[in-house]
Scaffold this motif. Structure first.
Motif, short mmCIF file in Angstrom:
data_model
loop_
_atom_site.label_atom_id
_atom_site.label_comp_id
_atom_site.label_asym_id
_atom_site.label_seq_id
_atom_site.Cartn_x
_atom_site.Cartn_y
_atom_site.Cartn_z
N SER A 1 46.89 45.84 45.01
CA SER A 1 47.34 45.88 43.70
C SER A 1 47.60 47.02 42.88
O SER A 1 48.09 47.27 41.71
CB SER A 1 46.27 45.03 43.14
OG SER A 1 45.23 45.56 43.24
N ILE B 1 45.66 49.01 41.78
CA ILE B 1 44.49 49.44 40.95
C ILE B 1 43.67 50.37 41.40
O ILE B 1 42.90 50.44 42.53
CB ILE B 1 43.82 48.14 40.59
CG1 ILE B 1 44.77 47.08 39.90
CG2 ILE B 1 42.53 48.53 39.37
CD1 ILE B 1 44.26 45.49 39.80
N PRO C 1 45.66 51.65 30.29
CA PRO C 1 45.11 51.32 31.49
C PRO C 1 45.16 49.82 31.99
O PRO C 1 46.28 49.32 31.34
CB PRO C 1 43.36 51.13 31.06
CG PRO C 1 43.61 50.89 29.48
CD PRO C 1 45.00 51.65 29.11
N MET C 2 44.86 49.51 33.25
CA MET C 2 45.03 48.22 33.68
C MET C 2 43.95 47.27 33.05
O MET C 2 42.80 47.77 33.13
CB MET C 2 45.08 48.18 35.20
CG MET C 2 46.14 48.95 36.02
SD MET C 2 47.61 48.26 36.50
CE MET C 2 47.29 46.85 37.20
N PHE C 3 44.44 46.16 32.90
CA PHE C 3 43.27 45.19 32.47
C PHE C 3 42.78 44.32 33.54
O PHE C 3 43.64 43.96 34.43
CB PHE C 3 43.91 44.02 31.23
CG PHE C 3 42.69 42.92 31.21
CD1 PHE C 3 41.89 43.22 30.24
CD2 PHE C 3 43.08 41.85 31.96
CE1 PHE C 3 40.98 42.13 30.04
CE2 PHE C 3 42.08 41.04 31.71
CZ PHE C 3 41.07 40.84 30.59
N VAL C 4 41.55 44.51 34.11
CA VAL C 4 40.83 44.10 35.15
C VAL C 4 39.60 43.44 34.98
O VAL C 4 39.00 43.70 33.83
CB VAL C 4 40.68 45.33 36.50
CG1 VAL C 4 42.15 45.78 36.99
CG2 VAL C 4 39.72 46.21 35.92
N GLN C 5 39.18 42.49 35.96
CA GLN C 5 37.99 42.06 35.97
C GLN C 5 37.17 43.02 36.44
O GLN C 5 37.14 43.63 37.77
CB GLN C 5 37.69 40.75 36.98
CG GLN C 5 39.14 39.84 36.40
CD GLN C 5 38.72 39.04 35.25
OE1 GLN C 5 39.23 39.35 34.30
NE2 GLN C 5 37.86 38.04 35.18
#
Lengths: 382, 395
Positions: A282, A284, A374-378
């Protein structure tokens, strides 16, 4: 037209202007190089209508004149010639260039009338700015990569130049990141001036710049439609991008919750290992900042779906709260690439939570700032 | 879409415009009307009617054999416009779809304006008209879209659903076919409002669980989400040319634009791809796809563009002309619940912004084409380049 030049000079000139040849364009002229000889010497010109390159070469002009010939053709020919002296002749009212090499090679290349060649806008009313080549090269290296490559918003495919007094500010943004670089120039303009130069043109300019104190002259035409850079024997003209550039100052966070300071090369090394995994899936990469008194560090993690996981740790001086943030590894590597060069000792990374823009600075230099969304992640434990 | 197949035929064949047109099988056989133009509906012609009957009602109608591949092309064009508004699109048929715009509305867009934008884009892109219904649920939106055909827009405000439905004939209700409609009418139910007033047990007695479904729909209650079970497996962007195209520079530039559209959709929908495909259709209708698998999954416009261009390069030859080119990606991998956050707020790049066709490159392409044509027509050097003074604002 009759000129005499060396194979090396001609090959160099053709190589310089090659960057502006539109090799696959449907209009013949844009695949051609324009040769022009007059009292000022010999100039080669190529343009794809967005940028134009003019290169003066050392040559003896016996008879002035001009012609345009296919660039690829003459370029291949000149590279193949081994002799040192080359004569180019174009008989009056003829559209054929006779090329004679001192080793008895003789060729003729069919060209087109120079009157059909696109007009390269010249010098007239406008502003001149003098910049040191090394400084400009450094500035471009820090910002150009952040410009947009798709033309969804055309102004973002350019680099914004702002002149205020003797200060020049360069900025580029692509919607996910913003790079801003301040520098001083040798010329003080009487009034504030803002233009947007295509990033592509600046990539070409960067190639021309040397790492020395040579002066680069930048000319901005009074109607603000084009800019021209004079770098030694080369002049590069570029169409300016019209339209309002977003006001970016407000996008630079003025505060932070967490700040990490560490040698740029250390962070770069840590990111490089994590990138092996991030790039597989991904893209990330997660950064976890720990500011405990016995553990001041950044933990970097990345996961490659079905392939494996990575966890790395680098020491850093952490100020403020513990926090975490995820970035796209490519964007992170882009900024570290420029912000951790040999001349840089430490970089500062500032964050204000996982959904707010992160800021990258070079410690001890307040003229560069890079903002990265940033990346929005869980987060697993959240 | 309004009288979709018939409208496409009328668009493609100007001599059919303004005339009653029936698209479908032969009136001699057991052919059925697939679509009836609005001109023919005046005479009572309807789709799904035997062609023989339709011809009796309207003997002067032009009968046209359907060209389904053509309709599918236009359909792809329309669906792609829908996806510009929202990634949540559920196609209902070749010319009909649900679009979930709730996230756009939450972000401040007005539903009626989004619908107008869709109608305008469809008209510009296809010269066809579309009717839209805007409502808080699928069934009400569908019924609303049928109310002002052709070229209509009906907005049912939240809370007005039951009142909007009440006067409509029972046959308009979702899932009510001719037979069910007859049974309901025999029981004295003529309108949707009549049905809404019946007690629920009465309906369940006669129609089982469907009865409860009808009862809820009739009261405007429908919380079904868009059906996303058709998981996205590929994303593509295709262009069919009005005239076969051989110009290599234009083909490259079209493929480049398509690649960037595909890349944008990948980012929006949170996918990365491993496989880039190039679809081509030659003048003789031979259609084929070439594809290349990438070393690692990507959503980068540059990588998709380069791969598509190199696939195109292998297919170009001076004698070849193309009817269609398209760039697609397959082998999609979802990023999981992750998204790149944006630096600028959404208002800066709303879907109501100018469509892509006015992008800088596209405009440049139009100029290049014009210059080339003029030079070919009038010889050599009639058009010259001059210094440019266009301004984005002045345009």
């Amino acid at each position: 037209m009759r000129i005499q030049t060396s194979q090396a000079a001609l090959q160099h000139g053709l190589g310089v202007v090659a960057r502006a040849v539109a090799a696959r364009h449907s209009l013949d002229q844009l695949r051609h190089v324009h040769l022009e000889a007059d009292d000022d010497g010999v100039r080669l010109t190529a343009t794809d209508t967005e940028i134009a390159m003019i290169c003066s070469i050392d040559a003896v002009v016996s008879e002035p004149g001009a012609i345009t010939i296919p660039h690829r053709f003459i370029n291949d020919l000149v590279s193949a010639l081994s002799s040192s002296e080359i004569t180019i002749d174009v008989a009056d009212n003829s559209l054929v260039a006779q090329i004679r090499a001192s080793d008895a090679n003789e060729s003729s290349i069919n060209g087109m009338s120079p009157t059909t060649y696109p007009n390269i806008p010249g010098i007239g009313d406008g502003d001149w700015i003098k910049i040191v080549a090394r400084d400009l090269r450094d500035a471009l290296r820090h910002v150009v990569f952040a410009a947009a490559t798709d033309d969804g918003r055309p102004v973002l495919t350019g680099v914004h130049f702002r002149f205020d007094g003797d200060k020049m500010t360069l900025a580029a943004a692509d919607g996910f990141r913003l790079a801003v670089y301040d520098m001083n120039v040798a010329t003080e303009l009487s009034e504030r001036l803002e233009i947007t130069v295509p990033a592509r043109a600046l990539t070409e300019l960067e190639r021309l710049l040397t790492d020395d104190d040579a002066a680069v002259e930048m000319y901005i035409h009074a109607d603000r439609t084009y800019v021209r850079f004079h770098v030694r024997a080369v002049q590069m003209t570029a169409q300016l991008i019209q339209g309002n550039y977003p006001s970016y100052d407000q996008l630079i966070p003025s505060e932070y919750q967490t700040r990490a300071i560490l040698p740029g090369s250390v962070l770069q090394g840590g990111v490089r290992s994590a990138a092996v995994f991030a790039r597989e899936s991904s893209g990330i990469i997660r950064l976890i900042f720990s500011g405990e008194s016995d553990d001041q560090s950044i933990t970097l993690t990345a996961r490659a779906e079905e392939l494996g996981n990575h966890r790395g740790r680098v020491d850093a001086a952490i100020e403020g709260e513990n926090s975490r943030i995820a970035y796209n590894v490519r964007y992170l590597q882009d900024v570290l690439q420029v912000a951790s060069g040999p001349a840089v000792s430490e970089i500062a990374m500032e964050t204000s939570g996982p959904s707010n823009p992160g800021v990258f600075r070079v410690v001890g230099r307040d003229n560069y700032v890079h903002v990265l969304m940033p990346m929005f992640v869980q987060w697993e434990d959240a | 879409m309004d009288a979709f197949f018939a409208s496409v035929e009328q668009r493609d064949r100007p001599e059919l415009r303004g005339k009653p047109v029936l698209v479908g099988g032969s009136p001699q056989g057991r052919g059925v009307v697939a679509a009836a133009s609005y001109e023919s509906r005046v005479f009572g012609c309807r789709s799904a009617m035997p062609m023989r009957t339709a011809v009796r009602l309207c003997p002067q109608a032009e009968i046209v054999r359907p060209r389904f591949s053509r309709y599918r092309e236009v359909s792809a064009q329309i669906m792609s416009i829908f996806r510009d508004v929202s990634p949540l699109v559920e196609p209902l048929s070749v010319d009909e779809a649900f679009i979930d715009i709730s996230h756009r509305v939450e972000a401040g867009s007005r539903p009626a304006e989004l619908a107008q934008w869709i109608r305008q884009r469809v008209r510009e892109a296809t010269e066809l008209t579309v009717s839209c219904g805007v409502a808080t649920s699928k069934s009400v939106a569908k019924i609303a879209s049928d109310q002002n055909k052709p070229d209509g827009l009906t907005v049912v405000a939240p809370g007005d659903e039951a009142a909007f439905l009440a006067p409509l004939p029972i046959s308009d209700l979702w899932g009510v076919g001719p037979k069910t409609a007859d049974r309901l009418r025999n029981a004295g139910i003529e309108t949707i409002g009549d049905l809404a007033q019946r007690p629920l047990p009465w309906l369940v007695d006669r129609f089982g669980s469907r009865g409860e479904f009808f009862w809820q729909l009739a009261r405007g209650i429908d919380d079904r989400a868009l059906s996303q079970d058709r998981q996205t497996k590929s994303i593509s962007s295709e262009t069919t040319f009005a005239e076969d195209l051989g110009d290599e520079a234009r083909l490259r530039s079209i493929v480049k634009d398509q690649a960037s559209t595909v890349a944008r959709r990948l980012v929006e929908q949170g996918f990365r791809t491993r496989t880039v495909q190039l679809k081509l259709r030659l003048s003789d209708f031979t259609t084929f796809t070439r594809q290349r698998t990438l070393a690692s999954p990507t959503q980068a416009a540059g990588a998709i563009e380069q791969t598509a261009l190199s696939l195109l390069e292998e297919q170009l030859s001076p004698s070849r002309r193309f009817r269609l080119v398209g760039v697609g990606v397959a082998g999609l991998e979802h990023q999981g619940l992750a998204a790149q956050l944006s630096l600028f707020d959404e208002s800066g790049r709303s879907a109501l912004a100018p469509p892509e066709s006015t992008s800088r490159k596209a405009r440049q392409r139009v100029v290049d084409e014009a210059v080339k044509e003029l030079n070919q027509k009038y010889g050599g050097d009639i058009v010259h380049f001059g210094p440019t003074s266009t301004s984005e604002e002045a345009r």
